[in-house]
Write a protein that holds these residues in place. Structure first.
Motif, PDB file in Angstrom:
ATOM      1  N   PHE A 314       1.341  -3.090  -5.347  1.00  0.00           N
ATOM      2  CA  PHE A 314       2.351  -2.576  -5.339  1.00  0.00           C
ATOM      3  C   PHE A 314       2.711  -2.472  -3.341  1.00  0.00           C
ATOM      4  N   VAL A 315       1.388  -3.187  -2.955  1.00  0.00           N
ATOM      5  CA  VAL A 315       1.030  -4.106  -1.570  1.00  0.00           C
ATOM      6  C   VAL A 315       1.941  -4.869  -0.939  1.00  0.00           C
ATOM      7  N   THR A 316       1.990  -5.695  -1.506  1.00  0.00           N
ATOM      8  CA  THR A 316       2.047  -7.120  -2.204  1.00  0.00           C
ATOM      9  C   THR A 316       3.104  -7.356  -1.789  1.00  0.00           C
ATOM     10  N   LEU A 317       3.960  -6.451  -3.047  1.00  0.00           N
ATOM     11  CA  LEU A 317       5.700  -6.517  -3.770  1.00  0.00           C
ATOM     12  C   LEU A 317       6.658  -5.377  -2.967  1.00  0.00           C
ATOM     13  N   MET A 318       5.644  -4.650  -1.849  1.00  0.00           N
ATOM     14  CA  MET A 318       6.491  -4.456  -0.780  1.00  0.00           C
ATOM     15  C   MET A 318       6.994  -5.643   0.173  1.00  0.00           C
ATOM     16  N   PHE A 319       6.020  -6.852   0.335  1.00  0.00           N
ATOM     17  CA  PHE A 319       6.558  -7.817   1.635  1.00  0.00           C
ATOM     18  C   PHE A 319       6.392  -9.501   0.065  1.00  0.00           C
ATOM     19  N   LYS A 320       6.693  -8.845  -0.392  1.00  0.00           N
ATOM     20  CA  LYS A 320       7.128 -10.157  -1.415  1.00  0.00           C
ATOM     21  C   LYS A 320       7.906 -11.232  -1.146  1.00  0.00           C
ATOM     22  N   ASP A 321       9.520 -11.146   0.281  1.00  0.00           N
ATOM     23  CA  ASP A 321      10.172 -12.706   0.371  1.00  0.00           C
ATOM     24  C   ASP A 321       9.772 -12.400   1.959  1.00  0.00           C
ATOM     25  N   SER A 322       8.610 -11.866   2.298  1.00  0.00           N
ATOM     26  CA  SER A 322       7.715 -12.515   3.777  1.00  0.00           C
ATOM     27  C   SER A 322       6.083 -12.624   3.481  1.00  0.00           C
ATOM     28  N   ALA A 323       6.354 -13.069   4.633  1.00  0.00           N
ATOM     29  CA  ALA A 323       4.937 -13.890   4.879  1.00  0.00           C
ATOM     30  C   ALA A 323       3.545 -13.324   5.076  1.00  0.00           C
ATOM     31  N   PHE A 324       2.158 -13.638   4.198  1.00  0.00           N
ATOM     32  CA  PHE A 324       1.163 -12.317   4.331  1.00  0.00           C
ATOM     33  C   PHE A 324       1.379 -11.717   6.005  1.00  0.00           C
ATOM     34  N   THR A 325       1.398 -12.732   7.278  1.00  0.00           N
ATOM     35  CA  THR A 325       1.005 -11.991   8.334  1.00  0.00           C
ATOM     36  C   THR A 325       2.095 -11.085   7.931  1.00  0.00           C
ATOM     37  N   ASP A 326       3.579 -11.185   7.992  1.00  0.00           N
ATOM     38  CA  ASP A 326       4.226 -10.407   8.236  1.00  0.00           C
ATOM     39  C   ASP A 326       3.879  -8.810   7.287  1.00  0.00           C
ATOM     40  N   ASN A 327       3.335  -8.395   6.589  1.00  0.00           N
ATOM     41  CA  ASN A 327       3.068  -7.692   6.049  1.00  0.00           C
ATOM     42  C   ASN A 327       2.357  -6.636   6.964  1.00  0.00           C
ATOM     43  N   VAL A 328       1.942  -6.288   7.590  1.00  0.00           N
ATOM     44  CA  VAL A 328       1.299  -4.758   8.137  1.00  0.00           C
ATOM     45  C   VAL A 328       0.495  -3.487   7.491  1.00  0.00           C
ATOM     46  N   VAL A 329       1.196  -3.289   6.564  1.00  0.00           N
ATOM     47  CA  VAL A 329       0.716  -2.683   5.494  1.00  0.00           C
ATOM     48  C   VAL A 329      -0.910  -2.853   4.903  1.00  0.00           C
ATOM     49  N   TYR A 330      -1.850  -3.709   5.410  1.00  0.00           N
ATOM     50  CA  TYR A 330      -3.144  -4.270   5.646  1.00  0.00           C
ATOM     51  C   TYR A 330      -3.524  -4.148   6.538  1.00  0.00           C
ATOM     52  N   GLU A 331      -3.810  -4.362   8.166  1.00  0.00           N
ATOM     53  CA  GLU A 331      -4.293  -4.181   8.963  1.00  0.00           C
ATOM     54  C   GLU A 331      -3.790  -2.631   9.262  1.00  0.00           C
ATOM     55  N   LYS A 332      -2.851  -1.955   8.581  1.00  0.00           N
ATOM     56  CA  LYS A 332      -2.542  -0.508   9.019  1.00  0.00           C
ATOM     57  C   LYS A 332      -3.410   0.136   7.804  1.00  0.00           C
ATOM     58  N   LEU A 333      -3.214   0.260   7.158  1.00  0.00           N
ATOM     59  CA  LEU A 333      -3.992   0.804   6.250  1.00  0.00           C
ATOM     60  C   LEU A 333      -5.489   1.008   6.668  1.00  0.00           C
ATOM     61  N   LEU A 334      -6.149  -0.449   6.763  1.00  0.00           N
ATOM     62  CA  LEU A 334      -7.329  -0.749   6.747  1.00  0.00           C
ATOM     63  C   LEU A 334      -7.707   0.530   7.853  1.00  0.00           C
ATOM     64  N   ALA A 335      -6.991   0.550   9.079  1.00  0.00           N
ATOM     65  CA  ALA A 335      -7.269   1.497  10.422  1.00  0.00           C
ATOM     66  C   ALA A 335      -7.215   2.517   9.958  1.00  0.00           C
ATOM     67  N   ASP A 336      -6.212   3.226   8.755  1.00  0.00           N
ATOM     68  CA  ASP A 336      -6.367   4.863   8.869  1.00  0.00           C
ATOM     69  C   ASP A 336      -4.254   4.556  10.348  1.00  0.00           C
ATOM     70  N   ARG A 337      -3.656   3.600   9.845  1.00  0.00           N
ATOM     71  CA  ARG A 337      -3.215   3.880  10.413  1.00  0.00           C
ATOM     72  C   ARG A 337      -1.180   3.802  10.115  1.00  0.00           C
ATOM     73  N   LEU A 338      -1.650   4.474   8.961  1.00  0.00           N
ATOM     74  CA  LEU A 338      -0.322   3.551   7.972  1.00  0.00           C
ATOM     75  C   LEU A 338       0.651   4.540   8.496  1.00  0.00           C
ATOM     76  N   PRO A 339       2.152   4.315   9.130  1.00  0.00           N
ATOM     77  CA  PRO A 339       3.375   4.648   9.377  1.00  0.00           C
ATOM     78  C   PRO A 339       3.791   5.599   8.282  1.00  0.00           C
ATOM     79  N   VAL A 340       4.399   6.533   8.688  1.00  0.00           N
ATOM     80  CA  VAL A 340       5.211   7.422   7.559  1.00  0.00           C
ATOM     81  C   VAL A 340       5.414   7.048   6.735  1.00  0.00           C
ATOM     82  N   ASN A 341       6.650   6.321   6.998  1.00  0.00           N
ATOM     83  CA  ASN A 341       7.418   6.004   5.607  1.00  0.00           C
ATOM     84  C   ASN A 341       6.825   4.346   5.142  1.00  0.00           C
ATOM     85  N   MET A 342       5.937   4.333   5.165  1.00  0.00           N
ATOM     86  CA  MET A 342       4.607   3.800   4.135  1.00  0.00           C
ATOM     87  C   MET A 342       4.157   3.956   3.144  1.00  0.00           C
TER      88      MET A 342
END
Length: 442
Positions: A314-342
């Protein structure tokens, strides 16, 4: 080879069936069906033959066109695979059996013969296309295999203690302490990012690099999409699948089909939704109009939400058409700073945990008095003669207006109430506040 809980189910089948049934291990592509079945065959039988219909030559497939002479069939299998079969001591595995429907149909006669045991594995096997024109054997016992759950993920990392301790704390209703809760949620968030597909878990353990893991998951998603195109050349299934994260992010009361497939409505895609569910890659949650025990009798088939069977995908599918570096979920989720819209990442994680426990997925919405908005309960499960509402929060606050109104509206039906959030275990009146890593015990 990862330790998987389904191995014990295979052992139980072998001990109780005694050759009187075949076992069909079904599940989504790449959840590890073939690997675990071959390991079981190697450990528990004197010999085995694995017929992989993805690669089997025509000569092997044609053996099942006429099974009137089983002696000939078994002789040919032993010659082609260079393996001797021993009566009541050998296993024959039909891998990806959906690719050879006549082999699946042959199970009835093979089981009646009784010489050997039989295990089938299959993906997308429930779809009509794979059973048209054949007699599905009643001697077939089904066993569903899902991605690795959190405990299996912990085992892969050499951790045998975390989940038993979480289970004990949940049973006792005992807070973990803020520091411990943060540490345990960090480990669970890593599982949410990596997911439970064995290839992705192995890539993480080998590389310790989430970009490498993400590429593995992209490859798996690509396989799913190829499967969907084979079933639906128009691309409808693939588009419905790809839009799942965006649909959940809208916080709508249903999946809006018309925004994904022009000129199509929910009533017109019931077959496609059934096929997505049959793939086991997708989980379907249905709106229950009258939440009560026996909810499946009160669902609205045209009002549903879709989740992925693996939150890592699911996390990967969110940004399937973008580069890995554009997938902010990895960084934000690990840091417990996930935006509300995610926050749908957490919602998908809870849906996955409930499905792994064998729960049907049901939700409920109703109008908010004095407003044009709705209240919503994310999930409802039955416990005895009561129903237990579950609200999922990805943010730090514990507001639960939906739970409060639902409990008042259906007070005579309510059992325990759960708020699944990112913090420590606790109580807020009648509501049990449970960290996401403990939702598996609800």
């Amino acid at each position: 080879m990862f330790k998987r809980k389904i191995y014990n189910d295979l052992l139980e089948w072998k001990g109780t069936s005694d050759g009187k049934t075949a076992l069909l291990v079904e599940g989504a592509r790449r959840v590890g069906k073939s690997t675990i079945v071959e390991e079981f065959a190697r450990n528990e039988y004197r010999s085995y033959i694995l017929v992989d219909f993805m690669e089997a030559p025509r000569a092997t497939r044609e053996l099942f066109d006429d099974i009137s002479d089983l002696n000939y069939l078994f002789l040919q299998l032993q010659l082609q695979y260079g393996t001797r079969l021993f009566e009541r001591e050998s296993l024959v595995v039909f891998d990806e059996v959906q690719l050879c429907p006549k082999a699946r149909q042959a199970i009835k006669k093979l089981v009646a013969d009784g010489r050997y045991d039989y295990v089938e594995t299959g993906s997308l096997i429930s779809i009509r296309k794979n059973t048209a024109g054949i007699l599905v054997p009643s001697e077939e016992r089904k066993l569903q295999m899902r991605p690795m759950d959190y405990e299996e993920f912990c085992w892969a990392r050499g951790d045998e203690a975390t989940v038993p301790l979480l289970r004990q704390a949940f049973a006792e209703g005992r807070p973990l302490g803020d520091r411990t809760a943060r540490m345990l949620m960090r480990g669970y968030r890593l599982y949410m990012l990596v997911g439970g597909m064995p290839q992705a878990v192995d890539a993480y353990l080998q590389s310790n690099n989430l970009e490498v893991v993400d590429q593995v998951k992209r490859d798996i998603i690509g396989l799913y999409e190829e499967d969907f195109y084979k079933i639906s050349p128009s691309g409808a299934l693939s588009r419905l699948f790809d839009a799942i994260p965006a649909q959940l992010a809208k916080k709508s009361s249903r999946y809006h089909v018309s925004s994904v497939l022009a000129n199509r409505s929910a009533s017109g895609v019931l077959e496609e939704i059934s096929e997505l569910a049959a793939s086991r890659a997708v989980l379907v949650a249905y709106h229950v109009d009258d939440p009560n025990v026996g909810m499946s009798a009160a669902i609205d088939l045209e009002k549903f939400k879709l989740y992925l069977g693996d939150t890592g995908l699911f996390v990967t599918l969110m940004f399937k058409d973008s580069a890995f570096t554009d997938n902010v979920v990895y960084e934000k989720l690990l840091a417990d700073r996930l935006p509300v819209n995610m926050g749908s990442v957490y919602e998908n994680a809870v849906a996955q945990q409930l499905a792994m426990n064998g729960e049907g997925l049901f939700y409920h919405t109703w109008p908010k008095v004095g407003s044009n908005r709705n209240y919503e309960i994310d999930f409802i499960v039955s416990r005895g003669k009561k129903i237990c509402p579950i609200e999922v929060k990805s943010s730090r606050y514990r507001r639960h207006a939906s739970l409060d109104d639902f409990a008042e509206k259906y007070s005579s039906r309510i059992g325990r109430q759960y708020l699944v959030h990112t913090k420590d275990m606790g109580k807020d009146g009648p509501i049990a506040c449970v960290p996401t890593c403990m939702a598996q015990f609800i």
